[in-house]
Scaffold this motif. Structure first.
Motif, mmCIF file in Angstrom:
data_model
loop_
_atom_site.group_PDB
_atom_site.id
_atom_site.type_symbol
_atom_site.label_atom_id
_atom_site.label_comp_id
_atom_site.label_asym_id
_atom_site.label_seq_id
_atom_site.Cartn_x
_atom_site.Cartn_y
_atom_site.Cartn_z
ATOM 1 N N GLY A 11 25.537 -17.707 56.973
ATOM 2 C CA GLY A 11 25.708 -16.277 57.233
ATOM 3 C C GLY A 11 27.151 -15.821 57.085
ATOM 4 O O GLY A 11 27.420 -14.769 56.494
ATOM 5 N N ALA A 12 28.075 -16.613 57.612
ATOM 6 C CA ALA A 12 29.499 -16.276 57.488
ATOM 7 C C ALA A 12 29.909 -16.298 56.023
ATOM 8 O O ALA A 12 30.626 -15.410 55.555
ATOM 9 C CB ALA A 12 30.348 -17.255 58.297
ATOM 10 N N ARG A 13 29.432 -17.288 55.305
ATOM 11 C CA ARG A 13 29.754 -17.413 53.879
ATOM 12 C C ARG A 13 29.294 -16.171 53.112
ATOM 13 O O ARG A 13 30.052 -15.574 52.342
ATOM 14 C CB ARG A 13 29.098 -18.676 53.322
ATOM 15 N N ILE A 14 28.056 -15.761 53.330
ATOM 16 C CA ILE A 14 27.499 -14.598 52.637
ATOM 17 C C ILE A 14 28.300 -13.336 52.960
ATOM 18 O O ILE A 14 28.642 -12.558 52.066
ATOM 19 C CB ILE A 14 26.006 -14.421 52.987
ATOM 20 N N ASN A 15 28.614 -13.133 54.233
ATOM 21 C CA ASN A 15 29.369 -11.944 54.626
ATOM 22 C C ASN A 15 30.766 -11.919 54.013
ATOM 23 O O ASN A 15 31.236 -10.861 53.580
ATOM 24 C CB ASN A 15 29.454 -11.837 56.146
ATOM 25 N N LEU A 16 31.430 -13.069 53.959
ATOM 26 C CA LEU A 16 32.773 -13.113 53.367
ATOM 27 C C LEU A 16 32.720 -12.932 51.853
ATOM 28 O O LEU A 16 33.606 -12.303 51.272
ATOM 29 C CB LEU A 16 33.483 -14.414 53.743
ATOM 30 N N ILE A 17 31.696 -13.465 51.212
ATOM 31 C CA ILE A 17 31.518 -13.258 49.770
ATOM 32 C C ILE A 17 31.415 -11.763 49.479
ATOM 33 O O ILE A 17 32.071 -11.247 48.567
ATOM 34 C CB ILE A 17 30.268 -14.012 49.253
ATOM 35 N N PHE A 20 34.944 -9.806 50.476
ATOM 36 C CA PHE A 20 36.135 -10.100 49.683
ATOM 37 C C PHE A 20 35.829 -10.369 48.206
ATOM 38 O O PHE A 20 36.715 -10.791 47.470
ATOM 39 C CB PHE A 20 36.888 -11.295 50.280
ATOM 40 N N ASP A 21 34.588 -10.131 47.796
ATOM 41 C CA ASP A 21 34.185 -10.353 46.412
ATOM 42 C C ASP A 21 34.551 -11.771 45.959
ATOM 43 O O ASP A 21 35.218 -11.976 44.950
ATOM 44 C CB ASP A 21 34.830 -9.306 45.485
ATOM 45 N N LEU A 22 34.090 -12.742 46.733
ATOM 46 C CA LEU A 22 34.381 -14.150 46.464
ATOM 47 C C LEU A 22 33.259 -14.786 45.661
ATOM 48 O O LEU A 22 32.116 -14.332 45.693
ATOM 49 C CB LEU A 22 34.563 -14.909 47.781
ATOM 50 N N SER A 23 33.582 -15.848 44.991
ATOM 51 C CA SER A 23 32.597 -16.600 44.215
ATOM 52 C C SER A 23 31.579 -17.243 45.149
ATOM 53 O O SER A 23 31.920 -17.693 46.239
ATOM 54 C CB SER A 23 33.303 -17.683 43.400
ATOM 55 N N ASP A 36 42.787 -18.396 47.524
ATOM 56 C CA ASP A 36 43.528 -17.639 46.520
ATOM 57 C C ASP A 36 44.825 -17.117 47.142
ATOM 58 O O ASP A 36 44.794 -16.170 47.934
ATOM 59 C CB ASP A 36 42.666 -16.482 46.029
ATOM 60 N N PRO A 37 45.959 -17.721 46.788
ATOM 61 C CA PRO A 37 47.223 -17.281 47.387
ATOM 62 C C PRO A 37 47.548 -15.818 47.102
ATOM 63 O O PRO A 37 48.207 -15.166 47.903
ATOM 64 C CB PRO A 37 48.272 -18.209 46.784
ATOM 65 N N SER A 38 47.049 -15.286 45.998
ATOM 66 C CA SER A 38 47.331 -13.883 45.681
ATOM 67 C C SER A 38 46.573 -12.921 46.608
ATOM 68 O O SER A 38 46.882 -11.741 46.661
ATOM 69 C CB SER A 38 46.993 -13.577 44.216
ATOM 70 N N GLU A 42 45.428 -9.799 51.861
ATOM 71 C CA GLU A 42 44.108 -9.175 52.008
ATOM 72 C C GLU A 42 43.261 -9.934 53.024
ATOM 73 O O GLU A 42 42.603 -9.322 53.876
ATOM 74 C CB GLU A 42 43.397 -9.138 50.649
ATOM 75 N N PHE A 43 43.274 -11.271 52.946
ATOM 76 C CA PHE A 43 42.512 -12.082 53.890
ATOM 77 C C PHE A 43 43.022 -11.875 55.320
ATOM 78 O O PHE A 43 42.237 -11.696 56.252
ATOM 79 C CB PHE A 43 42.590 -13.562 53.527
ATOM 80 N N ILE A 44 44.340 -11.912 55.492
ATOM 81 C CA ILE A 44 44.928 -11.753 56.823
ATOM 82 C C ILE A 44 44.636 -10.357 57.370
ATOM 83 O O ILE A 44 44.227 -10.207 58.527
ATOM 84 C CB ILE A 44 46.448 -12.040 56.791
ATOM 85 N N HIS A 45 44.822 -9.352 56.538
ATOM 86 C CA HIS A 45 44.525 -7.976 56.968
ATOM 87 C C HIS A 45 43.045 -7.853 57.334
ATOM 88 O O HIS A 45 42.690 -7.239 58.355
ATOM 89 C CB HIS A 45 44.897 -6.973 55.870
ATOM 90 N N GLY A 46 42.190 -8.441 56.511
ATOM 91 C CA GLY A 46 40.758 -8.410 56.796
ATOM 92 C C GLY A 46 40.415 -9.100 58.107
ATOM 93 O O GLY A 46 39.595 -8.614 58.885
#
Length: 150
Positions: A11-17, A20-23, A36-38, A42-46
């Protein structure tokens, strides 16, 4: 929901995908693969801006730490970002016990000399400092495994 997560839940995986538009191409070590260091800011703010579940916070922090490790590999170290990560780890220490232990290599058979020589992760020395600051050893000794819902 576990107090001390030890892995990324589906569930956590699906929500983060979605967030954050993750693979979603790989399941094993997914959180390391999508690092993704770039996208660190965004991750921290999220992490700070959303009302995440404990499992989502755990998964997102693993992505953040893996992303910072990748930044270190590319010689893109930034203390400001590390200070933000460190602050989150300390604030939500109980959620991130396993992440701190894993990346500090405290349950591995590395000597301090091997860590000083660069064995392990580039982030290890920083995580050891967090481990010591948070007195994770005391938490580990309090039967953290008994806190899981069964």
């Amino acid at each position: 929901m576990n107090k001390y997560p030890i892995g990324v839940t589906p569930g956590a995986r699906i929500n983060l995908i979605e967030k954050f538009d993750l693979s979603d191409a790989h399941y094993i070590d997914w959180e390391i693969i999508v690092a993704d260091p770039s996208k660190l800011q965004e991750f921290i703010h999220g992490y700070r801006s959303n009302n995440w579940s404990v499992d989502e916070k755990y998964a997102l922090m693993v992505i953040i730490v893996a992303s910072y490790e990748e930044a270190l590999k590319k010689n893109r170290e930034e203390e400001t970002i590390w200070n933000e990560i460190r602050s989150i780890l300390i604030t939500d220490m109980e959620i991130h016990v396993e992440t701190i232990i894993t990346w500090s290599l405290k349950e591995e058979e590395y000597t301090q000399e091997e860590i000083d020589d660069g064995d392990g992760f580039l982030i290890t020395k920083r995580m050891i400092e967090v481990y010591d600051f948070c007195n994770i050893q005391a938490l580990v000794d309090k039967d953290r495994w008994n806190s899981f819902d069964t």
